[in-house]
Design a protein around this motif. Structure first.
Motif, PDB file in Angstrom:
ATOM      1  N   TYR A  43      -5.765  10.934   1.922  1.00 43.75           N
ATOM      2  CA  TYR A  43      -6.800  11.316   0.954  1.00 43.75           C
ATOM      3  C   TYR A  43      -7.642  12.428   1.529  1.00 43.75           C
ATOM      4  CZ  TYR A  43     -10.393   8.763   3.576  1.00 43.75           C
ATOM      5  OH  TYR A  43     -11.258   8.326   4.549  1.00 43.75           O
ATOM      6  N   SER A  47      -7.878  16.494  -3.021  1.00 39.75           N
ATOM      7  CA  SER A  47      -6.471  16.075  -3.076  1.00 39.75           C
ATOM      8  C   SER A  47      -5.499  17.196  -2.711  1.00 39.75           C
ATOM      9  CB  SER A  47      -6.088  15.472  -4.435  1.00 39.75           C
ATOM     10  OG  SER A  47      -5.886  16.469  -5.410  1.00 39.75           O
ATOM     11  N   ALA A  50      -4.368  16.573   1.013  1.00 37.45           N
ATOM     12  CA  ALA A  50      -3.611  15.319   1.049  1.00 37.45           C
ATOM     13  C   ALA A  50      -2.240  15.512   0.418  1.00 37.45           C
ATOM     14  CB  ALA A  50      -4.389  14.212   0.343  1.00 37.45           C
ATOM     15  N   GLY A  51      -2.170  16.241  -0.682  1.00 39.73           N
ATOM     16  CA  GLY A  51      -0.886  16.525  -1.320  1.00 39.73           C
ATOM     17  C   GLY A  51       0.026  17.339  -0.438  1.00 39.73           C
ATOM     18  N   PHE A  67      -0.767   9.470  -1.783  1.00 37.45           N
ATOM     19  CA  PHE A  67      -2.085  10.058  -1.591  1.00 37.45           C
ATOM     20  C   PHE A  67      -2.950   9.762  -2.788  1.00 37.45           C
ATOM     21  CE2 PHE A  67       0.057  13.537  -3.716  1.00 37.45           C
ATOM     22  CZ  PHE A  67      -0.921  14.165  -4.466  1.00 37.45           C
ATOM     23  N   GLY A  69      -5.839  10.774  -5.399  1.00 43.28           N
ATOM     24  CA  GLY A  69      -6.157  12.031  -6.063  1.00 43.28           C
ATOM     25  C   GLY A  69      -7.414  12.704  -5.573  1.00 43.28           C
ATOM     26  N   ASP A  70      -8.481  11.981  -5.414  1.00 38.25           N
ATOM     27  CA  ASP A  70      -9.697  12.522  -4.810  1.00 38.25           C
ATOM     28  C   ASP A  70     -10.503  11.356  -4.270  1.00 38.25           C
ATOM     29  OD1 ASP A  70     -11.537  11.496  -6.796  1.00 38.25           O
ATOM     30  OD2 ASP A  70     -10.973  13.161  -8.084  1.00 38.25           O
ATOM     31  N   ASN A  71     -11.559  11.642  -3.534  1.00 41.23           N
ATOM     32  CA  ASN A  71     -12.259  10.561  -2.842  1.00 41.23           C
ATOM     33  C   ASN A  71     -13.020   9.635  -3.782  1.00 41.23           C
ATOM     34  OD1 ASN A  71     -14.605  11.967  -3.427  1.00 41.23           O
ATOM     35  ND2 ASN A  71     -15.001  12.570  -1.328  1.00 41.23           N
TER      36      ASN A  71
END
Length: 80
Positions: A43, A47, A50-51, A67, A69-71
């Motif tokens: 993460y 994202s 992480a991606g 992963f 998507g966002d925090n």
């Protein structure tokens, strides 16, 4: 950004070098073991990193990679 409890930080900028290390050297350098059979959840704030890390790990033989998507999506996890 907040961290998930138990998470470890390995910056994307160091991932290639980290993956080139022998398993024992990786653990000595980064303080945690990493094996291609491990389940890995990545993460970051947006994202994007992480991606990219997920694609890199999958491309080098890691099979169980996901992963977030966002925090904001990990609110159900314990935060440190």
């Amino acid at each position: 950004s907040p961290m998930i409890k138990g998470a470890v930080n390995l910056p994307l900028s160091k991932l290639d070098d980290a993956l080139a290390l022998a398993q024992s050297e990786f653990e000595t350098t980064y303080g945690f073991p990493m094996d291609k059979g491990d389940q890995i959840v990545l993460y970051c704030q947006s994202s994007i990193r992480a991606g990219r890390a997920a694609l890199k790990l999958l491309g080098t033989g890691f099979g169980d990679v996901a992963f977030l998507g966002d925090n904001l999506l990990f609110t159900s996890f314990d935060r440190a």
